[in-house]
Design an enzyme around this catalytic site. Sequence first.
Site, PDB file in Angstrom:
ATOM      1  N   CYS A  21       0.914  -1.248  -0.003  1.00 41.60           N
ATOM      2  CA  CYS A  21      -0.032   0.094  -0.147  1.00 41.60           C
ATOM      3  C   CYS A  21       0.844   1.162  -0.037  1.00 41.60           C
ATOM      4  CB  CYS A  21      -0.950  -0.110   1.282  1.00 41.60           C
ATOM      5  SG  CYS A  21      -0.183   0.106   2.833  1.00 41.60           S
ATOM      6  N   CYS A  95      -2.387   1.445  -4.176  1.00 39.79           N
ATOM      7  CA  CYS A  95      -1.018   2.317  -4.505  1.00 39.79           C
ATOM      8  C   CYS A  95      -1.096   2.761  -5.922  1.00 39.79           C
ATOM      9  CB  CYS A  95       0.176   1.529  -4.102  1.00 39.79           C
ATOM     10  SG  CYS A  95       0.287  -0.151  -4.615  1.00 39.79           S
ATOM     11  N   CYS A  99       2.852   1.147  -7.895  1.00 43.43           N
ATOM     12  CA  CYS A  99       3.155  -0.321  -7.398  1.00 43.43           C
ATOM     13  C   CYS A  99       3.820  -0.947  -8.834  1.00 43.43           C
ATOM     14  CB  CYS A  99       1.906  -1.126  -7.173  1.00 43.43           C
ATOM     15  SG  CYS A  99       1.318  -0.644  -5.454  1.00 43.43           S
TER      16      CYS A  99
END
Length: 149
Positions: A21, A95, A99
């Site tokens: 996250c 995210c 990510c």
Amino acid sequence: MPAPEPGPAPDRARPHVLFLCVHNAGRSQMAAAFLRHLAGEAVEVRSAGSAPAEAVNPAAVAAMAEAGLDLSGARPRALTPEDVRAADLVVTMGCGDTCPVLPGTAYRDWALDDPAGQALPAVRRVRDEIARRVRELAEELGVVRADLA
């Protein structure tokens, strides 16, 4: 993001799961704690954040304590390329584009509310949804400890 079925790499005895996250201060910390609890040593579990906070969200620590899991010693940490390379399954939680996506790695995106700045009742709802999803994942991977099955 594609969602292929997770599974251990052929050269490893146990799957490696990475929870991501943004701040690594709530959702990913809770998910990692639940999976460690459910699977024990059957899974390698990591959590990280694309922009880690200074500390784990105190409301997340309190909510997890209510569930019998201690996050008081947990510390947010930055995502490294090695984290992603080592993972068989990456579970992202809000995210977005920060990510990383690597070919050959399975991904799942769990759309979950961010507990940052939320009161304990809201964090409990996020915790409970994470617990449900992690339980399903652990069952899918076949790694729930016998004493918790």
